[in-house]
Motif scaffolding. Structure first.
Motif, short mmCIF file in Angstrom:
data_model
loop_
_atom_site.label_atom_id
_atom_site.label_comp_id
_atom_site.label_asym_id
_atom_site.label_seq_id
_atom_site.Cartn_x
_atom_site.Cartn_y
_atom_site.Cartn_z
N LYS A 86 0.85 -1.20 0.00
CA LYS A 86 0.00 0.00 0.00
C LYS A 86 0.88 1.24 0.00
O LYS A 86 1.88 1.31 0.69
CB LYS A 86 -0.91 -0.01 1.23
N ARG A 87 0.45 2.24 -0.78
CA ARG A 87 1.21 3.48 -0.88
C ARG A 87 1.06 4.24 0.44
O ARG A 87 -0.03 4.52 0.89
CB ARG A 87 0.60 4.30 -2.02
N ILE A 88 2.16 4.48 1.09
CA ILE A 88 2.04 5.21 2.35
C ILE A 88 2.80 6.52 2.23
O ILE A 88 4.02 6.54 2.15
CB ILE A 88 2.59 4.39 3.54
N THR A 89 2.08 7.60 2.17
CA THR A 89 2.75 8.90 2.15
C THR A 89 2.34 9.66 3.41
O THR A 89 3.19 10.03 4.20
CB THR A 89 2.42 9.70 0.88
N LYS A 90 1.01 9.84 3.61
CA LYS A 90 0.58 10.48 4.86
C LYS A 90 0.81 9.48 5.99
O LYS A 90 0.50 8.30 5.85
CB LYS A 90 -0.93 10.76 4.81
N GLY A 288 -9.81 6.07 -3.49
CA GLY A 288 -8.87 7.19 -3.61
C GLY A 288 -9.02 7.89 -4.96
O GLY A 288 -8.95 9.12 -5.05
N GLU A 307 -9.08 4.89 4.33
CA GLU A 307 -7.76 5.51 4.49
C GLU A 307 -7.23 5.94 3.12
O GLU A 307 -6.52 6.93 2.99
CB GLU A 307 -6.77 4.55 5.16
N ASP A 308 -7.60 5.18 2.11
CA ASP A 308 -7.21 5.51 0.75
C ASP A 308 -7.84 6.87 0.35
O ASP A 308 -7.21 7.70 -0.30
CB ASP A 308 -7.75 4.37 -0.14
N GLU A 311 -6.03 9.62 2.29
CA GLU A 311 -4.70 9.84 1.69
C GLU A 311 -4.78 10.77 0.48
O GLU A 311 -3.91 11.61 0.27
CB GLU A 311 -4.15 8.47 1.27
N HIS A 312 -5.82 10.60 -0.32
CA HIS A 312 -5.94 11.39 -1.56
C HIS A 312 -6.60 12.75 -1.36
O HIS A 312 -6.58 13.58 -2.26
CB HIS A 312 -6.73 10.59 -2.61
N THR A 317 -10.89 15.76 6.32
CA THR A 317 -11.06 14.30 6.40
C THR A 317 -11.47 13.90 7.82
O THR A 317 -10.87 14.36 8.79
CB THR A 317 -9.75 13.57 6.03
N LYS A 326 -5.11 8.40 8.71
CA LYS A 326 -4.57 9.49 7.89
C LYS A 326 -5.55 10.67 7.86
O LYS A 326 -5.28 11.69 7.23
CB LYS A 326 -4.33 8.99 6.46
#
Ligand SMILES: O=P(O)(O)OC[C@H]1O[C@H](O[C@H]2O[C@H](CO)[C@@H](O)[C@H](O)[C@H]2O)[C@H](O)[C@@H](O)[C@@H]1O
Length: 351
Positions: A86-90, A288, A307-308, A311-312, A317, A326
């Motif tokens: 899974k893309r985790i940035t935040k 997302g 969460e997706d 994140e976007h 949120t 997130k």
């Protein structure tokens, strides 16, 4: 992939009857299965489970979980890899509580955690985009023992009917959305794979033959586990499926096995697998992407697929539940979420 297709073509199985699915039928051809299994291993660069050893155990046996697991090399590693994909940035971190009721002092001084009072939150909403993208289960409806029990309340339906700025973004099937939500309510269903506006569905992810094939395979796998796991159930959707285990006690190991098996297939066949609240889902949609597309002023949700969305999001949120998230804000339960939406709608209408 071409090699796998070729291998499948060498068999007598018709195209709609996927070979991998065939493996789960009574009269398995072990040799063919072994070849396919090796191919999957090659594609996913990871050792596959020993299905034959797995089959020897009964789900009722005390030793089942440990024995089955010990026959599968690297399973935990694979599960970790699945989640790490899974893309985790935040970062996942504690959110700020939205305080809906006045404290004795009229402000948040008695609350020890970071918090924002309703009046202040309303101002924030008023200054931004008015559209709200809301998840359904766990956000606007309490979680129930069985999926069909989570029928929308009259309070929620009246809110949605009165305020077209609230758009539903749910993992539910199109069929369930049509059954539960009036036509005037705009909805994204099946985790964003399908969209309904003014009562008309547009199929974001056009369902083609290959997707029908993947659904057959996925349903075969899920039903394989369902038959051996009392009180579990399988929910079929237009372009996905969900395996529910809310009433099954602790079957985490079994869920890991199924998750890995589905993930390997997903990597080959092009579908996504996600773990939600007592559910493993196979889907084509991404919530997302819907957030990217419509840029809602508020996004509300409670689960991992939400969460997706958080994140976007570029705006407000809110998560239902206090776990790390997130999302920027949180509310304690679905009742608070519905109250907040009513308050926001009242204040924007009274402008
Ligand atoms: O995106 P959502 O609207 O949150 O939908 C996610 C899934 O929700 C449903 O399952 C969940 O709710 C059930 C009813 O409360 C509960 O029994 C189950 O344990 C939960 O996982 C729904 O059945 C799925 O199709 C949705 O994808």
């Amino acid at each position: 992939m071409a090699e796998l297709m070729e291998l499948m073509a060498q068999t007598n199985i018709s195209s709609s009857e996927n070979l991998l699915a065939h493996k789960y039928h009574e009269h398995d051809d072990m040799e063919i299965y072994k070849n396919i299994k090796d191919k999957i291993t090659e594609f996913t660069d990871e050792s596959s489970m020993d299905r034959e050893a797995f089959n020897e155990f009964s789900y009722n046996s005390d030793d089942f979980y440990n024995e089955a697991l010990s026959s599968i090399k690297g399973i935990d590693k694979h599960v970790m890899e699945c989640s790490n994909n899974k893309r985790i940035t935040k970062p996942m971190s504690p959110a700020t509580k939205i305080v809906l009721v006045k404290t004795d002092e009229g402000h948040s001084t008695t609350i020890s955690e970071p918090s924002i009072m309703l009046a202040e939150f309303k101002k924030k909403y008023k200054n931004g985009n008015k559209s709200i993208l809301a998840d359904y289960d766990g956000t606007l409806a309490e979680l129930e023992k069985k999926p069909d029990m989570a029928i929308p309340t009259s309070r929620v339906l009246s809110l949605l009917k009165k305020h077209p700025e609230i758009i539903i973004c749910t993992g539910r099937s199109c069929e369930k959305v049509d059954e539960w939500f009036p036509m005037e309510v705009e909805c994204y269903a099946e985790h964003g794979a399908m969209h309904r506006k003014d009562g008309i569905w547009d199929d974001i992810k056009a369902i083609d033959k290959q997707q029908e094939d993947f659904k057959t395979t996925v349903l075969d796998i899920m039903n394989y586990y369902r038959k051996r796991t009392p009180n579990s159930s399988v929910e079929e959707k237009s372009c996905g499926a969900a395996f529910h285990y809310r009433q099954c006690g602790n079957i985490d190991k079994i869920i890991q096995l199924m998750y890995c098996e589905l993930s390997k297939l997903g990597a080959i066949m092009g579908f996504m697998v996600s773990a939600g609240k007592k559910v493993v889902e196979v889907k084509l949609g991404s919530k997302g992407k819907i957030v990217d597309k419509i840029n809602p002023g508020v996004v509300a949700g409670d689960d991992l697929t939400d969460e997706d969305m958080f994140e976007h999001s570029r705006n407000i949120t809110i998560k239902v539940g206090k776990d790390d998230t997130k999302a920027d804000y949180y509310l304690q339960n679905t009742g608070e979420m519905i109250t907040l939406l009513e308050e926001l709608m009242d204040s924007s209408n009274s402008e």
